[in-house]
Design a protein around this motif. Structure first.
Motif, PDB file in Angstrom:
ATOM      1  N   VAL A   1      30.660 -36.091 -12.962  1.00 59.77           N
ATOM      2  CA  VAL A   1      29.363 -36.565 -13.458  1.00 59.77           C
ATOM      3  C   VAL A   1      28.265 -35.512 -13.319  1.00 59.77           C
ATOM      4  O   VAL A   1      27.533 -35.242 -14.282  1.00 59.77           O
ATOM      5  CB  VAL A   1      28.974 -37.875 -12.747  1.00 59.77           C
ATOM      6  CG1 VAL A   1      27.574 -38.319 -13.175  1.00 59.77           C
ATOM      7  CG2 VAL A   1      29.990 -38.960 -13.061  1.00 59.77           C
TER       8      VAL A   1
ATOM      9  N   HIS B   1      26.126 -33.927 -16.584  1.00 61.64           N
ATOM     10  CA  HIS B   1      24.664 -34.020 -16.682  1.00 61.64           C
ATOM     11  C   HIS B   1      24.029 -32.629 -16.735  1.00 61.64           C
ATOM     12  O   HIS B   1      23.030 -32.426 -17.463  1.00 61.64           O
ATOM     13  CB  HIS B   1      24.103 -34.805 -15.494  1.00 61.64           C
ATOM     14  CG  HIS B   1      24.256 -36.292 -15.626  1.00 61.64           C
ATOM     15  ND1 HIS B   1      23.562 -37.054 -16.544  1.00 61.64           N
ATOM     16  CD2 HIS B   1      25.048 -37.165 -14.944  1.00 61.64           C
ATOM     17  CE1 HIS B   1      23.894 -38.321 -16.419  1.00 61.64           C
ATOM     18  NE2 HIS B   1      24.806 -38.422 -15.448  1.00 61.64           N
ATOM     19  N   ARG B   2      24.577 -31.684 -15.991  1.00 61.40           N
ATOM     20  CA  ARG B   2      24.036 -30.324 -16.028  1.00 61.40           C
ATOM     21  C   ARG B   2      24.239 -29.688 -17.405  1.00 61.40           C
ATOM     22  O   ARG B   2      23.348 -29.007 -17.932  1.00 61.40           O
ATOM     23  CB  ARG B   2      24.701 -29.486 -14.944  1.00 61.40           C
ATOM     24  CG  ARG B   2      24.130 -28.086 -14.820  1.00 61.40           C
ATOM     25  CD  ARG B   2      24.492 -27.423 -13.511  1.00 61.40           C
ATOM     26  NE  ARG B   2      25.928 -27.322 -13.324  1.00 61.40           N
ATOM     27  CZ  ARG B   2      26.608 -28.017 -12.427  1.00 61.40           C
ATOM     28  NH1 ARG B   2      25.972 -28.883 -11.648  1.00 61.40           N
ATOM     29  NH2 ARG B   2      27.916 -27.867 -12.297  1.00 61.40           N
TER      30      ARG B   2
ATOM     31  N   VAL C   1      24.517 -31.286 -20.280  1.00 62.65           N
ATOM     32  CA  VAL C   1      23.616 -31.962 -21.229  1.00 62.65           C
ATOM     33  C   VAL C   1      22.194 -31.449 -21.053  1.00 62.65           C
ATOM     34  O   VAL C   1      21.459 -31.245 -22.030  1.00 62.65           O
ATOM     35  CB  VAL C   1      23.698 -33.489 -21.022  1.00 62.65           C
ATOM     36  CG1 VAL C   1      22.593 -34.189 -21.824  1.00 62.65           C
ATOM     37  CG2 VAL C   1      25.067 -34.002 -21.443  1.00 62.65           C
ATOM     38  N   GLY C   2      21.797 -31.206 -19.799  1.00 60.48           N
ATOM     39  CA  GLY C   2      20.452 -30.707 -19.567  1.00 60.48           C
ATOM     40  C   GLY C   2      20.230 -29.302 -20.084  1.00 60.48           C
ATOM     41  O   GLY C   2      19.086 -28.908 -20.339  1.00 60.48           O
TER      42      GLY C   2
ATOM     43  N   VAL D   1      25.614 -39.653 -21.760  1.00 61.28           N
ATOM     44  CA  VAL D   1      26.718 -39.503 -20.812  1.00 61.28           C
ATOM     45  C   VAL D   1      27.138 -40.897 -20.359  1.00 61.28           C
ATOM     46  O   VAL D   1      26.347 -41.630 -19.755  1.00 61.28           O
ATOM     47  CB  VAL D   1      26.307 -38.642 -19.596  1.00 61.28           C
ATOM     48  CG1 VAL D   1      27.457 -38.564 -18.588  1.00 61.28           C
ATOM     49  CG2 VAL D   1      25.891 -37.252 -20.039  1.00 61.28           C
TER      50      VAL D   1
END
Length: 458
Positions: free
Chosen positions: A320, A324-325, A327-328, A340
Motif C-alpha cells: 500500500v 500511494h507513493r 500515485v503521488g 488505489v
C-alpha cells in the motif's frame, strides 16, 4: 613472545574454552591445595603440641615443689617419662635425656625455653636433619619453680602431611584431566548446532535457497545467530537476484538492437550502396545504438538502485505505501483520477520496495497516459502470492499490437505524440520474472486496458 603464545594457543573455539576452563580450575585447585597444606600443617602441629603438653603434665606429677627443695620422684615408668624430657630448677638443668649432651642443639633449645619461665613451644632443626618440637611447662612451688621441657620428633607428622599432600595433588591432576575432557565434550556439544547452522547457511547461500533458520525454538544466543544468518542470507539472495536480473535483462534487451545493427551492416556490405542508402543505414545503426544506450542506462540505473537497497530483505515490502507513493509522483497536469483500491493495509509482496516500484511504475504511467478519466490500482492476496491490477478507461491495446506489447522498442503508434522508447512494459515484465512473478495483459477486458502483476507473497 606474543607471537609464540599466539602460535601455541588453540585454533578452535572449543580448544580455547577448554584451555580457559583448565587454567581456571588449575588456579582454583592451587589455592585449595595451598590452603589444605597450611591447615594440615597447623592441625598436625596442634596434635604434636597436645601430645607434648600431656607428657609434660605427666612428668610434672613426679616433681615435688612443696618443700624447701625441688625433688624429682621416682616412678614405675620413670624410664618412659625420662625420654626426651628436660627438668630445670630455675635455670639449672637437673635431668636430661640420656641420648643428649649438654652442648647438643636440643639441650640448648630446652635451656632457652626454661629461661622464659612460661608455657611456650618451638620447632628446632636437629641433627639428621630432622625437626623436633619442644614445649615447656612451668611447675610452680612455694620457694622455687621447676620447668619441664618435652620434645617430640615431627618426622611421623611430616610424613603424614606429605602423604596427604601427595594424595591431594593426585586428586588435583585427576580433577584437571576430567575438567578438560568434560569441558571439551560440553563445548563440542554446545557448538554442534552452530556448526550445523554454518553448514546450512553455506549450502543455502550457494543455491540462493529460501530456507531460513528463524528465531523460534532456539536458545537466545542461537536465536540471535540465526537472525544474523537469516539477514545475511537475505542480502546474498538479493545480490544474486540482482545479478541474475541484470544479466538476463541486458542479454535479452540488447539482443534486438544488436541484431538490427548486424543485419544493417550485412545488408550494406552485400553490394555497393548509394549515398542515400548509406545514410539510411547509418540512421538505422545510430537509432539502434541509441536504443542500446537507453536500455543500458535504464537497466544499470535499476541495478544501481537495487544495490543501494540490497539490505532490504525480500518479502518485507508493504504494498500500500508503495502504490500511494507512485500515485503521488504522477504528472499532476494529467486530468486523470487515480484510485488505489486495497482492502488489506498489511498486504506485503516478496520483492524489495525499489523493485516493486520499477515493476508497477511503467504500467501506471502508461495507464495515466492513455486513460480518459480514471485509473484504478487494486491489490489483493492470492494463495502464495500477491496480485496487483492496473486498469484504465482508455482506448485499450490495439488487437494487432497485442503480440508485440512486451517486445522492447515496439510502440502501437509512434506518432501518438507521447514520449517513450517502448522499454517500460518489457522491463517491467523482465523485473517481475526475475523476482519469480509475472506481468501480463488481459485482452478480454473492455473498455480500456487491464495489466496484471503477480508477485511472490511477503
Amino acid at each position: 613472545m606474543n607471537r609464540v603464545l599466539r602460535r601455541l594457543a588453540p585454533r578452535t573455539l572449543r580448544g580455547r574454552l577448554s584451555l580457559v576452563a583448565l587454567t581456571t580450575a588449575a588456579l582454583l585447585m592451587t589455592v585449595l591445595t595451598v590452603a589444605f597444606s597450611t591447615v594440615t600443617d597447623r592441625h598436625l602441629r596442634h596434635q604434636a603440641d597436645d601430645e607434648l603438653r600431656n607428657r609434660a603434665a605427666a612428668v610434672a606429677t613426679t616433681i615435688d615443689t612443696s618443700g624447701p627443695r625441688v625433688r624429682v620422684l621416682e616412678t614405675v615408668n620413670d624410664s618412659l617419662l625420662d625420654a626426651n624430657v628436660w627438668i630445670y630448677v630455675g635455670t639449672r638443668l637437673v635431668e636430661k635425656p640420656p641420648s643428649t649432651t649438654p652442648e647438643s642443639t636440643l639441650t640448648r633449645a630446652a635451656d632457652r625455653l626454661a629461661t622464659l619461665g612460661k608455657r611456650v613451644c618451638t620447632t628446632v632443626e636437629a641433627e639428621g636433619p630432622r625437626f623436633v618440637r619442644l614445649c615447656s611447662r612451668p611447675v610452680p612451688g612455694h620457694r622455687s619453680t621447676a620447668t619441664v621441657v618435652t620434645a617430640l620428633d615431627l618426622a611421623p607428622y611430616r610424613n603424614s602431611a606429605d602423604t596427604l599432600l601427595l594424595g591431594f595433588l593426585i586428586l588435583d591432576a585427576v580433577m584437571l584431566a576430567c575438567t578438560y575432557a568434560l569441558t571439551r565434550l560440553a563445548v563440542g556439544r554446545a557448538l554442534r548446532p552452530v556448526r550445523t547452522m554454518t553448514d546450512q547457511a553455506t549450502q543455502w547461500s550457494a543455491v540462493g535457497s529460501d530456507e531460513r533458520f528463524g528465531a523460534e525454538h532456539h536458545p537466545a544466543e542461537l536465536a540471535r545467530l540465526g537472525t544474523s544468518l537469516d539477514a545475511l542470507l537475505d542480502r546474498i539472495r538479493t545480490v544474486l537476484r540482482h545479478e541474475q536480473q541484470l544479466t538476463g535483462e541486458l542479454s535479452h534487451e540488447l539482443r534486438t538492437p544488436l541484431t538490427r545493427i548486424i543485419i544493417e551492416l550485412d545488408w550494406w556490405r552485400a553490394r555497393p550502396r548509394s549515398g542515400a542508402e548509406t545514410r539510411a543505414t547509418h540512421e538505422v545503426i545510430a537509432e539502434a545504438a541509441q536504443s542500446m544506450r537507453t536500455i543500458c542506462d535504464t537497466v544499470l540505473n535499476d541495478a544501481r538502485e537495487g544495490a543501494q537497497n540490497a539490505s532490504t530483505a525480500p518479502g518485507a515490502t508493504a504494498v500500500v505505501p508503495v502504490l500511494h507513493r507512485l500515485v503521488g509522483n504522477l504528472d499532476a497536469r494529467k486530468q486523470v483520477k487515480t484510485v488505489v483500491d486495497v482492502t488489506d493495509p498489511e498486504l506485503e509482496a516478496g520483492v524489495a520496495p525499489a523493485l516493486l516500484e520499477r515493476i508497477v511504475s511503467p504500467l501506471l504511467t502508461n495507464a495515466v497516459r492513455y486513460a480518459r478519466s480514471t485509473v484504478t490500482v487494486s491489490a489483493r492476496q492470492l494463495p502464495g502470492g500477491v496480485r496487483i491490477d492496473v486498469t484504465d478507461d482508455g482506448p485499450g491495446v490495439p488487437e494487432a499490437f497485442v503480440d508485440d506489447l512486451f517486445q522492447p522498442g515496439r510502440r502501437a503508434d509512434s506518432g501518438d505524440g507521447h514520449d517513450g522508447a517502448g522499454l517500460g512494459l518489457p522491463l517491467a515484465r523482465r523485473l517481475a520474472r526475475a523476482a519469480g512473478g509475472e506481468v501480463s495483459h488481459d485482452p478480454g477486458h473492455t473498455p480500456g486496458a487491464l495489466f496484471l502483476v503477480n508477485l511472490p507473497a511477503g
